[in-house]
Design an enzyme around this catalytic site. Structure first.
Site, PDB file in Angstrom:
ATOM      1  N   ARG A 152      38.491  39.542  46.853  1.00  0.00           N
ATOM      2  CA  ARG A 152      39.127  39.895  45.578  1.00  0.00           C
ATOM      3  C   ARG A 152      40.572  39.385  45.515  1.00  0.00           C
ATOM      4  NH1 ARG A 152      35.938  43.966  42.941  1.00  0.00           N
ATOM      5  NH2 ARG A 152      34.842  45.318  44.401  1.00  0.00           N
TER       6      ARG A 152
ATOM      7  N   ASP B 165      36.619  41.873  34.151  1.00  0.00           N
ATOM      8  CA  ASP B 165      36.806  40.567  34.806  1.00  0.00           C
ATOM      9  C   ASP B 165      35.679  39.615  34.416  1.00  0.00           C
ATOM     10  OD1 ASP B 165      35.105  42.275  36.194  1.00  0.00           O
ATOM     11  OD2 ASP B 165      35.526  41.399  38.152  1.00  0.00           O
TER      12      ASP B 165
ATOM     13  N   ASP C 285      34.535  40.002  43.662  1.00  0.00           N
ATOM     14  CA  ASP C 285      34.200  40.088  45.088  1.00  0.00           C
ATOM     15  C   ASP C 285      32.811  39.564  45.395  1.00  0.00           C
ATOM     16  OD1 ASP C 285      32.873  42.329  43.733  1.00  0.00           O
ATOM     17  OD2 ASP C 285      32.383  43.028  45.750  1.00  0.00           O
TER      18      ASP C 285
ATOM     19  N   ASP D 112      28.310  39.695  32.617  1.00  0.00           N
ATOM     20  CA  ASP D 112      27.182  38.959  33.173  1.00  0.00           C
ATOM     21  C   ASP D 112      25.921  39.403  32.414  1.00  0.00           C
ATOM     22  OD1 ASP D 112      25.182  38.059  34.984  1.00  0.00           O
ATOM     23  OD2 ASP D 112      26.542  38.192  36.672  1.00  0.00           O
TER      24      ASP D 112
HETATM   25  C1  PRP Z   1      31.150  43.649  38.086  1.00  0.00           C
HETATM   26  C2  PRP Z   1      32.213  43.238  37.083  1.00  0.00           C
HETATM   27  C3  PRP Z   1      31.750  43.867  35.799  1.00  0.00           C
HETATM   28  C4  PRP Z   1      30.242  43.887  35.945  1.00  0.00           C
HETATM   29  C5  PRP Z   1      29.628  42.789  35.132  1.00  0.00           C
HETATM   30  O1  PRP Z   1      31.458  44.928  38.558  1.00  0.00           O
HETATM   31  O2  PRP Z   1      33.485  43.697  37.471  1.00  0.00           O
HETATM   32  O3  PRP Z   1      32.242  45.181  35.642  1.00  0.00           O
HETATM   33  O4  PRP Z   1      29.956  43.676  37.336  1.00  0.00           O
HETATM   34  O5  PRP Z   1      28.250  42.694  35.343  1.00  0.00           O
HETATM   35  P1  PRP Z   1      27.164  43.052  34.253  1.00  0.00           P
HETATM   36  O6  PRP Z   1      27.581  42.402  32.956  1.00  0.00           O
HETATM   37  O7  PRP Z   1      25.913  42.424  34.830  1.00  0.00           O
HETATM   38  O8  PRP Z   1      27.058  44.533  34.141  1.00  0.00           O
HETATM   39  P2  PRP Z   1      30.829  45.551  39.881  1.00  0.00           P
HETATM   40  O9  PRP Z   1      29.726  46.459  39.491  1.00  0.00           O
HETATM   41  O10 PRP Z   1      30.502  44.464  40.859  1.00  0.00           O
HETATM   42  O11 PRP Z   1      32.044  46.440  40.421  1.00  0.00           O
HETATM   43  P3  PRP Z   1      33.498  45.926  40.888  1.00  0.00           P
HETATM   44  O12 PRP Z   1      34.272  45.557  39.644  1.00  0.00           O
HETATM   45  O13 PRP Z   1      34.073  47.108  41.588  1.00  0.00           O
HETATM   46  O14 PRP Z   1      33.293  44.726  41.790  1.00  0.00           O
END
Ligand code: PRP
Length: 182
Positions: free
Chosen positions: A168, A103, A162, A106
């Site tokens: 979500r 999704d 979220d 970052d």
């Molecule tokens: C979020 C998102 C990515 C990740 C990106 O997942 O869905 O997988 O963070 O961040 P990064 O590039 O800094 O690693 P999260 O860990 O919040 O889990 P979720 O998808 O269950 O919300």
């Protein structure tokens, strides 16, 4: 329970815009993987809404799999940098072409960890497709083959994304009003 009217400061992408973009990305993916069996991996939980949009427009020979990746713990808006990966069900990686669907990218830690995991397990190739890309927050260099939209450094919610495990199910991507961040 309905979410408050002032929950978001700004709507970035409506469902219509996201589906239209998913269609364009699917077209490119279909072409790039023509005649190649593909494994498309949905990164839980956030990518699930975008993943289903995308998959509806990919008619290649492919199988779909799921992995849980988490790096944001509790009510925080920044990544912990520690990524925990869990394969939801066992699936074949060796010699497979893998496309990871995210999704958001970052810091890049999650993608980096997933790429390493697939490479260490003998995949033939591994690429990333993400709905959102936040390049200004990158900590590690990851190559992203397919990007839905680039966004600035704002905390976004909806369409799978979220804050503290809620929001979500909002059918669009928007910027959270800071008053709702504890
Ligand atoms: C979020 C998102 C990515 C990740 C990106 O997942 O869905 O997988 O963070 O961040 P990064 O590039 O800094 O690693 P999260 O860990 O919040 O889990 P979720 O998808 O269950 O919300």
């Amino acid at each position: 329970m309905k979410y408050p009217k002032d929950l978001m400061n700004e709507v970035l992408f409506t469902r219509k815009q996201i589906v239209a973009r998913a269609k364009e990305l699917a077209k490119a993916i279909k072409k790039d993987y023509e005649n190649k069996p593909l494994t498309i991996v949905c990164t839980l939980k956030g990518a699930v809404f975008f993943f289903t949009d995308l998959m509806r427009y990919i008619d290649n020979d492919c199988n779909i799999e799921f992995m849980k990746a988490s790096s944001y713990i509790g009510n925080t808006t920044t990544s912990s940098g520690q990524v925990k990966l869990t394969k939801i069900m066992d699936f074949e990686i060796k010699n497979r072409d893998i496309l990871i669907v995210e999704d958001i990218v970052d810091t890049g830690y999650t993608c980096q960890e997933m790429i390493n995991f697939f490479q260490e397990n003998g995949c033939n190739s591994v690429k990333i497709c993400t709905l959102l890309n936040k390049p200004s927050r990158r900590k590690v260099d990851v190559d992203i083959a397919y990007v839905g939209f680039e966004i600035s450094d704002k905390f976004v919610i909806g369409y799978g994304l979220d804050y503290n495990e809620i929001y979500r199910n909002i059918p669009l991507v928007g910027v959270i009003n800071p008053k709702y961040i504890k």
